[in-house]
Each structure stands twice: as C-alpha cells, then as structure tokens.
Design an enzyme around this catalytic site. Structure first.
Site, PDB file in Angstrom:
ATOM      1  N   GLY A 121       0.837  -1.194   0.000  1.00  0.00           N
ATOM      2  CA  GLY A 121       0.000   0.000   0.000  1.00  0.00           C
ATOM      3  C   GLY A 121       0.870   1.241   0.000  1.00  0.00           C
ATOM      4  O   GLY A 121       2.032   1.192   0.393  1.00  0.00           O
TER       5      GLY A 121
ATOM      6  N   HIS B 173      -4.204   1.594   7.777  1.00  0.00           N
ATOM      7  CA  HIS B 173      -2.818   2.078   7.791  1.00  0.00           C
ATOM      8  C   HIS B 173      -2.643   3.260   6.820  1.00  0.00           C
ATOM      9  O   HIS B 173      -2.054   4.280   7.164  1.00  0.00           O
ATOM     10  CB  HIS B 173      -1.906   0.894   7.414  1.00  0.00           C
ATOM     11  CG  HIS B 173      -0.448   1.191   7.308  1.00  0.00           C
ATOM     12  ND1 HIS B 173       0.477   0.619   8.155  1.00  0.00           N
ATOM     13  CD2 HIS B 173       0.262   1.968   6.453  1.00  0.00           C
ATOM     14  CE1 HIS B 173       1.691   1.052   7.826  1.00  0.00           C
ATOM     15  NE2 HIS B 173       1.595   1.866   6.796  1.00  0.00           N
ATOM     16  N   GLU B 174      -3.208   3.127   5.628  1.00  0.00           N
ATOM     17  CA  GLU B 174      -3.043   4.189   4.618  1.00  0.00           C
ATOM     18  C   GLU B 174      -3.882   5.428   4.945  1.00  0.00           C
ATOM     19  O   GLU B 174      -3.433   6.553   4.726  1.00  0.00           O
ATOM     20  CB  GLU B 174      -3.398   3.671   3.219  1.00  0.00           C
ATOM     21  CG  GLU B 174      -2.611   2.456   2.737  1.00  0.00           C
ATOM     22  CD  GLU B 174      -1.109   2.579   2.886  1.00  0.00           C
ATOM     23  OE1 GLU B 174      -0.594   3.704   2.968  1.00  0.00           O
ATOM     24  OE2 GLU B 174      -0.442   1.532   2.956  1.00  0.00           O
TER      25      GLU B 174
ATOM     26  N   GLN C  84       3.015   9.967   1.461  1.00  0.00           N
ATOM     27  CA  GLN C  84       4.344   9.383   1.581  1.00  0.00           C
ATOM     28  C   GLN C  84       5.268   9.781   0.449  1.00  0.00           C
ATOM     29  O   GLN C  84       6.482   9.666   0.571  1.00  0.00           O
ATOM     30  CB  GLN C  84       4.251   7.849   1.632  1.00  0.00           C
ATOM     31  CG  GLN C  84       3.645   7.344   2.920  1.00  0.00           C
ATOM     32  CD  GLN C  84       3.506   5.839   2.900  1.00  0.00           C
ATOM     33  OE1 GLN C  84       2.587   5.311   2.313  1.00  0.00           O
ATOM     34  NE2 GLN C  84       4.435   5.152   3.525  1.00  0.00           N
TER      35      GLN C  84
ATOM     36  N   CYS D 217       6.155  -0.265   7.805  1.00  0.00           N
ATOM     37  CA  CYS D 217       5.800   0.899   6.997  1.00  0.00           C
ATOM     38  C   CYS D 217       7.004   1.391   6.222  1.00  0.00           C
ATOM     39  O   CYS D 217       8.102   1.474   6.766  1.00  0.00           O
ATOM     40  CB  CYS D 217       5.273   2.006   7.902  1.00  0.00           C
ATOM     41  SG  CYS D 217       4.834   3.486   6.989  1.00  0.00           S
ATOM     42  N   LEU D 218       6.785   1.729   4.972  1.00  0.00           N
ATOM     43  CA  LEU D 218       7.865   2.227   4.127  1.00  0.00           C
ATOM     44  C   LEU D 218       8.443   3.526   4.677  1.00  0.00           C
ATOM     45  O   LEU D 218       9.605   3.841   4.427  1.00  0.00           O
ATOM     46  CB  LEU D 218       7.350   2.463   2.703  1.00  0.00           C
ATOM     47  CG  LEU D 218       6.798   1.221   1.982  1.00  0.00           C
ATOM     48  CD1 LEU D 218       6.115   1.621   0.695  1.00  0.00           C
ATOM     49  CD2 LEU D 218       7.914   0.229   1.732  1.00  0.00           C
TER      50      LEU D 218
ATOM     51  N   HIS E  64      -2.012   7.537   7.243  1.00  0.00           N
ATOM     52  CA  HIS E  64      -1.005   8.371   6.571  1.00  0.00           C
ATOM     53  C   HIS E  64      -1.627   9.670   6.069  1.00  0.00           C
ATOM     54  O   HIS E  64      -1.032  10.739   6.192  1.00  0.00           O
ATOM     55  CB  HIS E  64      -0.393   7.642   5.370  1.00  0.00           C
ATOM     56  CG  HIS E  64       0.722   6.702   5.718  1.00  0.00           C
ATOM     57  ND1 HIS E  64       1.864   7.100   6.367  1.00  0.00           N
ATOM     58  CD2 HIS E  64       0.877   5.374   5.495  1.00  0.00           C
ATOM     59  CE1 HIS E  64       2.667   6.054   6.528  1.00  0.00           C
ATOM     60  NE2 HIS E  64       2.092   4.984   6.011  1.00  0.00           N
TER      61      HIS E  64
END
Ligand code: GNR
Ligand code: NI
Length: 133
Positions: A12, A99-100, A17, A57-58, A103
């Site tokens: 995702g 999660h997204e 991000q 997480c990235l 963000h």
C-alpha cells in the site's frame, strides 16, 4: 504511485508518503500483484471488532510491531472515474486501508504503540540515520 508501491515493494502507499498532498491511496494485497485498488478521498464508515497484526511501513524502515485495529471496515471512496463506491474489507486489506488512511491524516502505525516503544523507535531511527549519513 502504483509503480512506487510495487518497486518498494509494498502492499500500500498513501500520496502523503511521496509528498503529494491529496487524499489518494493505492493498495494491492494480492499474491501476484494483480489487484491494484485506488481509493480517492477514502473515509472509514463502519468498523467492527478488533484484531492484532504485525505491521511495517515504508516511512519507518526496519521497524515492525503489532498494532490493534478494527477487524472489519467499511470504506467509502471515489474510484478513478470519480464514482462513489463502498467496500467492505477484512483481513490484510482492512489493516492496509486503516494504515493508509492514517497516513493521509499524518499518522503512522508507530503512533498506535506505547510511549516507551515510540521513544525506543525514535532512538533506533536516529541511530540508523547517523550510520547511513
Ligand atoms: O508494505 C506494507 N506492508 C504492510 C504490512 C502490514 C501492515 C501494513 C502494511 S503497509 C506497508 C506499506 C506502507 O507503508 N504503506 O503506507
Ligand atoms: Ni505506511
């Protein structure tokens, strides 16, 4: 955005991000990366139950921990044609959607952890940054 997500590799990615300040999320939780989903203006509607799952997480490289989230969610969003849609999700897809959306609201999964863990993670990331600098 989908390209960045697949290259990472990640399941995702939120526009936030990659420094795009729009409410857009891409997700693909399929095994063979064949089910790209795009959510524009996603809003959580109905959240049911609780489930704990390991997340990464990235934007917080090298850190993984368990996070408690709703088990089942209903999300309202616009698709690429601007059409209003509703999706019910559970499992990894439900985790990823939450999660997204976090963000988009300036949050990362680490914000769900205890203060002590957050301090440890901050120290660890600062150390990593010094090594790579
Ligand atoms: O690639 C990712 N994997 C993942 C695994 C468990 C819970 C959430 C995620 S999302 C993450 C990619 C990412 O950081 N997206 O914002
Ligand atoms: Ni993330």
């Amino acid at each position: 955005m989908a390209e960045t997500m697949y290259e990472a590799p990640g399941i995702g990615l939120a526009a936030t991000q990659v420094d795009v300040h729009k409410r857009v999320v891409v997700i693909d939780v399929s095994e063979d990366k064949s089910e790209l989903r795009v959510f524009v203006n996603p809003e959580l509607d109905n959240c049911l139950g609780l489930a704990v799952g390991e997340e990464g997480c990235l934007s917080v490289p090298g850190i993984y921990d368990k996070v408690e989230r709703a088990e089942r969610v209903t999300v309202r969003y616009l698709d690429l044609d601007g059409k209003a849609r509703v999706l019910e999700a559970d499992g990894l897809l439900a985790v990823c959607i939450q999660h997204e959306i976090d963000h988009l609201n300036g949050k990362v999964f680490v914000d769900h952890l205890s203060q002590l863990k957050q301090t440890r993670i901050r120290n660890k990331l600062a150390k990593q940054a010094r090594v790579t600098a």
